[in-house]
Design an enzyme around this catalytic site. Structure first.
Site, PDB file in Angstrom:
ATOM      1  N   GLN A   1     -22.510 -53.218 -41.058  1.00 54.14           N
ATOM      2  CA  GLN A   1     -23.852 -52.701 -40.850  1.00 54.14           C
ATOM      3  C   GLN A   1     -23.801 -51.175 -40.789  1.00 54.14           C
ATOM      4  O   GLN A   1     -23.239 -50.602 -39.862  1.00 54.14           O
ATOM      5  CB  GLN A   1     -24.385 -53.268 -39.534  1.00 54.14           C
ATOM      6  CG  GLN A   1     -25.755 -52.789 -39.157  1.00 54.14           C
ATOM      7  CD  GLN A   1     -26.121 -53.252 -37.753  1.00 54.14           C
ATOM      8  OE1 GLN A   1     -25.489 -54.153 -37.202  1.00 54.14           O
ATOM      9  NE2 GLN A   1     -27.117 -52.641 -37.174  1.00 54.14           N
TER      10      GLN A   1
ATOM     11  N   SER B   1     -25.883 -46.398 -37.931  1.00 52.18           N
ATOM     12  CA  SER B   1     -25.700 -45.201 -37.103  1.00 52.18           C
ATOM     13  C   SER B   1     -25.097 -44.043 -37.888  1.00 52.18           C
ATOM     14  O   SER B   1     -24.279 -44.237 -38.788  1.00 52.18           O
ATOM     15  CB  SER B   1     -24.788 -45.514 -35.918  1.00 52.18           C
ATOM     16  OG  SER B   1     -25.329 -46.554 -35.163  1.00 52.18           O
TER      17      SER B   1
ATOM     18  N   SER C   1     -18.468 -50.601 -37.630  1.00 52.71           N
ATOM     19  CA  SER C   1     -17.431 -51.579 -37.281  1.00 52.71           C
ATOM     20  C   SER C   1     -17.005 -52.348 -38.511  1.00 52.71           C
ATOM     21  O   SER C   1     -17.847 -52.817 -39.284  1.00 52.71           O
ATOM     22  CB  SER C   1     -17.951 -52.571 -36.240  1.00 52.71           C
ATOM     23  OG  SER C   1     -18.359 -51.898 -35.094  1.00 52.71           O
TER      24      SER C   1
ATOM     25  N   GLU D   1     -29.626 -59.357 -33.893  1.00 54.96           N
ATOM     26  CA  GLU D   1     -28.425 -58.956 -33.190  1.00 54.96           C
ATOM     27  C   GLU D   1     -28.519 -59.392 -31.732  1.00 54.96           C
ATOM     28  O   GLU D   1     -27.598 -59.952 -31.164  1.00 54.96           O
ATOM     29  CB  GLU D   1     -28.309 -57.439 -33.308  1.00 54.96           C
ATOM     30  CG  GLU D   1     -27.268 -56.813 -32.421  1.00 54.96           C
ATOM     31  CD  GLU D   1     -27.090 -55.334 -32.737  1.00 54.96           C
ATOM     32  OE1 GLU D   1     -27.905 -54.764 -33.484  1.00 54.96           O
ATOM     33  OE2 GLU D   1     -26.120 -54.757 -32.232  1.00 54.96           O
TER      34      GLU D   1
ATOM     35  N   GLU E   1     -29.273 -47.981 -21.417  1.00 50.22           N
ATOM     36  CA  GLU E   1     -30.564 -47.314 -21.195  1.00 50.22           C
ATOM     37  C   GLU E   1     -31.605 -47.813 -22.199  1.00 50.22           C
ATOM     38  O   GLU E   1     -32.763 -48.051 -21.843  1.00 50.22           O
ATOM     39  CB  GLU E   1     -30.397 -45.790 -21.314  1.00 50.22           C
ATOM     40  CG  GLU E   1     -29.596 -45.158 -20.183  1.00 50.22           C
ATOM     41  CD  GLU E   1     -28.115 -45.543 -20.193  1.00 50.22           C
ATOM     42  OE1 GLU E   1     -27.543 -45.691 -21.298  1.00 50.22           O
ATOM     43  OE2 GLU E   1     -27.531 -45.714 -19.103  1.00 50.22           O
TER      44      GLU E   1
HETATM   45  C1  FAD Z   1     -17.729 -50.102 -30.417  1.00 51.69           C
HETATM   46  C2  FAD Z   1     -18.906 -49.657 -31.204  1.00 51.69           C
HETATM   47  C3  FAD Z   1     -19.214 -50.277 -32.397  1.00 51.69           C
HETATM   48  C4  FAD Z   1     -20.306 -49.858 -33.159  1.00 51.69           C
HETATM   49  N1  FAD Z   1     -20.554 -50.472 -34.336  1.00 51.69           N
HETATM   50  C5  FAD Z   1     -21.584 -50.031 -35.101  1.00 51.69           C
HETATM   51  C6  FAD Z   1     -21.829 -50.608 -36.376  1.00 51.69           C
HETATM   52  O1  FAD Z   1     -21.111 -51.490 -36.807  1.00 51.69           O
HETATM   53  N2  FAD Z   1     -22.835 -50.139 -37.127  1.00 51.69           N
HETATM   54  C7  FAD Z   1     -23.650 -49.151 -36.674  1.00 51.69           C
HETATM   55  O2  FAD Z   1     -24.590 -48.808 -37.389  1.00 51.69           O
HETATM   56  N3  FAD Z   1     -23.455 -48.560 -35.475  1.00 51.69           N
HETATM   57  C8  FAD Z   1     -22.422 -48.977 -34.681  1.00 51.69           C
HETATM   58  N4  FAD Z   1     -22.198 -48.381 -33.461  1.00 51.69           N
HETATM   59  C9  FAD Z   1     -23.042 -47.262 -33.043  1.00 51.69           C
HETATM   60  C10 FAD Z   1     -23.970 -47.607 -31.915  1.00 51.69           C
HETATM   61  O3  FAD Z   1     -25.026 -48.384 -32.368  1.00 51.69           O
HETATM   62  C11 FAD Z   1     -24.461 -46.288 -31.291  1.00 51.69           C
HETATM   63  O4  FAD Z   1     -23.338 -45.614 -30.782  1.00 51.69           O
HETATM   64  C12 FAD Z   1     -25.444 -46.525 -30.182  1.00 51.69           C
HETATM   65  O5  FAD Z   1     -26.648 -47.045 -30.678  1.00 51.69           O
HETATM   66  C13 FAD Z   1     -25.715 -45.261 -29.354  1.00 51.69           C
HETATM   67  O6  FAD Z   1     -26.055 -44.178 -30.134  1.00 51.69           O
HETATM   68  P1  FAD Z   1     -25.305 -42.786 -30.002  1.00 51.69           P
HETATM   69  O7  FAD Z   1     -23.859 -43.073 -30.034  1.00 51.69           O
HETATM   70  O8  FAD Z   1     -25.877 -41.905 -31.021  1.00 51.69           O
HETATM   71  O9  FAD Z   1     -25.631 -42.246 -28.573  1.00 51.69           O
HETATM   72  P2  FAD Z   1     -26.841 -41.309 -28.172  1.00 51.69           P
HETATM   73  O10 FAD Z   1     -28.084 -41.910 -28.724  1.00 51.69           O
HETATM   74  O11 FAD Z   1     -26.515 -39.907 -28.505  1.00 51.69           O
HETATM   75  O12 FAD Z   1     -26.837 -41.510 -26.618  1.00 51.69           O
HETATM   76  C14 FAD Z   1     -26.194 -40.669 -25.675  1.00 51.69           C
HETATM   77  C15 FAD Z   1     -26.700 -41.007 -24.286  1.00 51.69           C
HETATM   78  O13 FAD Z   1     -28.096 -40.752 -24.237  1.00 51.69           O
HETATM   79  C16 FAD Z   1     -28.791 -41.881 -23.832  1.00 51.69           C
HETATM   80  N5  FAD Z   1     -30.076 -41.961 -24.508  1.00 51.69           N
HETATM   81  C17 FAD Z   1     -30.362 -41.796 -25.819  1.00 51.69           C
HETATM   82  N6  FAD Z   1     -31.646 -42.016 -26.055  1.00 51.69           N
HETATM   83  C18 FAD Z   1     -32.217 -42.351 -24.878  1.00 51.69           C
HETATM   84  C19 FAD Z   1     -33.527 -42.695 -24.453  1.00 51.69           C
HETATM   85  N7  FAD Z   1     -34.547 -42.800 -25.299  1.00 51.69           N
HETATM   86  N8  FAD Z   1     -33.701 -42.960 -23.148  1.00 51.69           N
HETATM   87  C20 FAD Z   1     -32.682 -42.870 -22.263  1.00 51.69           C
HETATM   88  N9  FAD Z   1     -31.437 -42.568 -22.603  1.00 51.69           N
HETATM   89  C21 FAD Z   1     -31.205 -42.303 -23.886  1.00 51.69           C
HETATM   90  C22 FAD Z   1     -27.902 -43.045 -24.221  1.00 51.69           C
HETATM   91  O14 FAD Z   1     -28.190 -44.193 -23.460  1.00 51.69           O
HETATM   92  C23 FAD Z   1     -26.538 -42.482 -23.943  1.00 51.69           C
HETATM   93  O15 FAD Z   1     -26.237 -42.629 -22.596  1.00 51.69           O
HETATM   94  C24 FAD Z   1     -21.114 -48.796 -32.697  1.00 51.69           C
HETATM   95  C25 FAD Z   1     -20.809 -48.168 -31.469  1.00 51.69           C
HETATM   96  C26 FAD Z   1     -19.709 -48.584 -30.745  1.00 51.69           C
HETATM   97  C27 FAD Z   1     -19.418 -47.890 -29.444  1.00 51.69           C
END
Ligand code: FAD
Lengths: 415, 375
Positions: A135, A138, A170, A253, A381
């Site tokens: 998928q 991100s 992933s 999901e 969150e």
């Molecule tokens: C092990 C793992 C596997 C993954 N696999 C995939 C995959 O296969 N495909 C894919 O597309 N993605 C994948 N991801 C990505 C994952 O979906 C994102 O990391 C996740 O959605 C969080 O986004 P970010 O990392 O940009 O964090 P950010 O959005 O930058 O968040 C940083 C912090 O801010 C907080 N925050 C952000 N927005 C808000 C809000 N509106 N209100 C309150 N708090 C907020 C978050 O909760 C977090 O604490 C994976 C991530 C991990 C860790």
């Protein structure tokens, strides 16, 4: 209210049990049973190969993706039969781990939006594990705020040309196909300019670079796109409707229910029953018992919440946003459980070689994987926001970029 | 497998909800809260007329003979309404003790009176501090005569009869305890009301002085009967707690939508949203554990002891969590007598104590899980 199998369910269970008994790779059962979140590897075998072989065997006998229609490689089973299967499959179910994204998210999205001939071509090998899917949502600029993504798709004749970068994908390094969310119009507000596709990961211009995770493993990747061409018939949904398509993916999901979310509790209970503290067995200790009891009721609460959801599903009700609760509760629970298990051992908790300390190694793996669980598929969150807004009906967060064209939104941070 | 209440049971829940919304408004609850009446007698008789008091009592003893799942859905509504009536002591404790251990004559005497609302019953177990345990029972019984003091006794001041736990042996084992039935109106007892955390459900001290009593169940079987009664009551109380949690969450949600601060609905602040989301999570886990308890209770499954302890812990925590954060969401308003938040806060914390403390149930749960794992 009834927990017993109906006669048909009992028959289904007996058939499943007999088939699993005769066909499952029993040589790995013990090792799989002892593995937990963050630790599903096989010592003397390549787990991907073992998993693919088991999945193919299941598919050939009609036990793969049970709830999918038969013509797409499933069995057309009821939600309850799916749970019965999972119960019977037991530890071998852990082998499906690398198919979760394909089976849980990509498959359902294809089923909802792909052309009929594509469904018939691509879904059966996805169900059978011959082809693995990932998928590609991100990006450095868009995780929680997935609609903030920047990967461009531009129309060129009958093709789309893709340029950009995805991250944390992933399984991209062993995936054959992926579903890809792109920006097709930067001049409109961010949610309105997105379009979804599926693509062959071996297409020219796709480059996958593994990322080493905080846990030490390398399950996710960066994926770069340089002039990658995707034919228009591989578009999923309308141009500009990618946000809605992705919501279908994310809904699916979250409702991959009955998958038995891992909480770490069974491991902790087993551990406390065997661990000797200074004053005797850990499980006789008042403070330990109190902690155990508190986690026990969370674990059972989650188990029965998912059974309630399955009962609703089998009556034809649609699973809703309330299913976000599983990941929210289990994610921090597994982290707390692992921390506590190590604390019980004091300094001995350092040692992680499974041969020296089988259970300590297990809790360390959980501890190191848990932060990812609380982030992937929507952070804690975001899950709370979903419950507050979509279940309890509270107002949405204030969005300052709501009506702004995407290319006018200020950006800062990564990327 | 079907892990849900049936349509008939849900209809009964709606019926109970409608009835209680009408007859048990917060204003009506406040009559008891403010000490103007010991309980809501009119509501009590209304509950009897609706058939709710005897819903799980067999028809031959004057009840509706519907069953325990039906009682669970009514319990949920009793909790949601914060009903100021002796429902739990009479229906979960006294009636269940009679159903488990009563002779035919005892059942014939008391169960129809419970179902019709004529008799209020209770369980006299506690003697001051301490959790349910044979060693904490000091009141003695000799030749059917009781001597000793029980306190607190739920609804003791308004009860017509009590199931009393008494010491009949001195071996130091569970077999020392026997149960007795006492007609509290027949003399031999002195009853004093106690001021208490939750005035909507009274507590009393009962002094037994050469009080004549009849055995309930076989001599020496008291502790094993009591354990069953407490397990059943734990499930039924859990449903009251689930109803209370739900109501507290709903009150908090409604207020968060209504109240404006800093130019916005307070429910648009994420800290408030997340607090309410966490209340939803604990209420949901409690509901699911309670459903499992309801199934175990209604089928008398061997899982009941474990399921009851899990339901008890989970529902106690959820109700306390929801009730305290409901006040927080309400801000200063929430801390006024005038707002209803404190009624749920009181009830949540009082219910946490009535059948033994959390520590007691945690202990029970772990013991029972170990037993199951060993089996
Ligand atoms: C092990 C793992 C596997 C993954 N696999 C995939 C995959 O296969 N495909 C894919 O597309 N993605 C994948 N991801 C990505 C994952 O979906 C994102 O990391 C996740 O959605 C969080 O986004 P970010 O990392 O940009 O964090 P950010 O959005 O930058 O968040 C940083 C912090 O801010 C907080 N925050 C952000 N927005 C808000 C809000 N509106 N209100 C309150 N708090 C907020 C978050 O909760 C977090 O604490 C994976 C991530 C991990 C860790």
């Amino acid at each position: 209210m009834n927990f017993d199998d109906t006669p048909q369910e009992a028959e289904f269970r007996a058939t499943a049990r007999a088939w699993i008994g005769a066909n499952a790779p029993k040589q790995y059962e013990d090792e799989l049973r002892k593995s937990s979140l963050g630790r599903t590897q096989l010592k003397n075998a390549n787990i991907l190969e073992v998993a693919k072989t088991w999945q193919k065997k299941k598919a050939d006998a009609g036990w793969a993706c049970l709830h999918w229609p038969k013509e797409y490689g499933g069995r057309g089973s009821s939600p309850i039969e799916r749970v019965i299967w999972q119960q019977e499959e037991g530890a071998f179910g852990k082998l499906s781990h690398m198919f979760i994204i394909g089976h849980g998210m990509c498959g359902p999205t294809m089923m909802a939006f792909a052309r009929e001939e594509h469904k018939r071509t691509y879904l059966p090998p996805l169900a059978s594990g011959e082809k693995v899917w990932c998928q590609l949502f991100s990006e450095p600029a868009g995780g929680s705020d997935v609609a903030g993504l920047r990967t461009r798709a531009e129309k060129d004749g009958d093709d789309w040309v893709i340029n950009g970068q995805k991250t944390w994908t992933s399984g991209a390094h062993y995936s054959d196909y992926g579903i890809l969310l792109t920006r097709t119009d930067p001049d409109v507000p961010k949610h309105k300019g997105l379009t979804m596709f599926f693509l062959d990961m071996t297409s020219p211009g796709v480059e996958v670079r593994p990322i080493k995770q905080a846990s030490g493993a390398s399950d996710f990747n960066e994926v770069y796109f340089t002039d990658v061409r995707i034919p228009d018939h591989q578009r999923l949904g309308e141009v500009g409707d990618g946000w809605n398509v992705s919501l279908t993916t994310l809904m699916n999901e979250r409702m991959s229910i009955g998958a038995g979310v891992s909480t770490g509790f069974p491991e902790l209970f087993e551990y406390c029953a065997s661990l000797m503290l200074d004053d005797g067995p850990a499980i006789e200790d008042r403070a330990v018992r109190s902690k155990l009891a508190n986690w026990a009721v969370k674990a059972s609460g989650l188990r029965y919440t998912s059974m309630r959801a399955i009962s609703a599903l089998s009556k034809g009700e649609r699973p809703g946003p309330e299913n976000s609760i599983g990941k929210l509760v289990a994610g921090s629970m597994i982290q707390d459980v692992a921390t506590y298990a190590l604390d019980l051992q004091a300094a001995a908790g350092f040692v992680s070689d499974p041969d020296d300390a089988e259970l300590a190694g297990r809790f360390q793996a959980m501890l190191l994987r848990a932060p990812g669980t609380r982030v992937e598929g929507g952070t804690d969150e975001i899950m709370r926001n979903i419950i507050a807004e979509r279940v309890l009906g509270l107002p949405g967060d204030i969005r300052v970029d709501k009506d702004m064209p995407f290319n006018k939104i200020p950006t800062k941070g990564r990327g | 497998m079907n892990f849900d209440f049936s349509d008939d049971q849900k209809q009964l829940r709606d019926q109970a909800c409608k009835f209680l919304t009408e007859k048990c408004s917060p204003k009506a609850v406040r009559v008891v809260l403010d000490g103007k009446a010991p309980y809501d007698k009119e509501l009590w008789m209304g509950l009897a007329e609706m058939g709710f008091l005897g819903v799980a009592i067999p028809e031959e003893f004057g009840g509706a003979g519907a069953g325990h799942l039906e009682l669970c859905v009514i319990a949920e509504e009793m909790g949601r309404a914060n009903a100021p009536v002796p429902f739990s002591s009479t229906v979960y404790l006294a009636a269940e003790a009679l159903l488990i251990a009563g002779s035919d004559a005892q059942k014939k005497k008391w169960l129809p009176a419970i179902a019709s609302g004529e008799a209020i019953g209770t369980l006299a177990l506690f003697e001051g501090k301490g959790n349910p345990s044979p060693k904490n029972v000091k009141l003695t019984a000799a030749n059917g005569v009781l001597n000793g003091v029980k306190k607190p006794v739920a609804d003791g001041a308004i009860a017509d009869f009590a199931v009393v736990a008494a010491r009949t042996g001195s071996s130091g084992r569970d077999g020392d305890i026997s149960l007795f039935l006492v007609d509290l109106k027949a003399g031999g007892v002195e009853v004093k009301s106690l001021t208490n955390l939750d005035p909507t459900r009274g507590q009393a001290e009962i002094i037994f002085k050469d009080c004549k009593a009849e055995s309930l169940g076989a001599a020496g079987e008291g502790w094993s009967i009591l354990t069953q009664v407490l397990d059943r009551a734990a499930v039924l109380c859990a449903f009251e707690q689930v109803g209370g949690s739900d109501r507290a969450l709903e009150m908090g949600r409604d207020y968060a939508l209504d109240r404006i601060a800093f130019g916005r609905q307070i429910g648009s602040f994420q800290a408030v949203k997340h607090m309410l989301a966490d209340m939803y999570v604990s209420a949901t886990l409690a509901r699911s554990n309670s459903y499992y308890g309801a199934w175990a209770l209604s089928t008398n499954a061997s899982e009941l002891p474990e399921a009851a302890a899990a339901a008890r812990i989970s529902a106690t925590q959820a109700f306390q969590h929801c009730a305290k954060n409901n006040i927080q969401v309400h801000g200063g308003m929430g801390f006024t007598w005038e707002f209803d938040c404190h009624m749920y806060y009181r009830r949540a914390n009082a219910m946490a104590l009535g059948l033994g403390s959390l520590a007691y149930w945690e202990d029970q749960l772990i013991d029972r899980m170990r037993k199951k794992n060993a089996a």
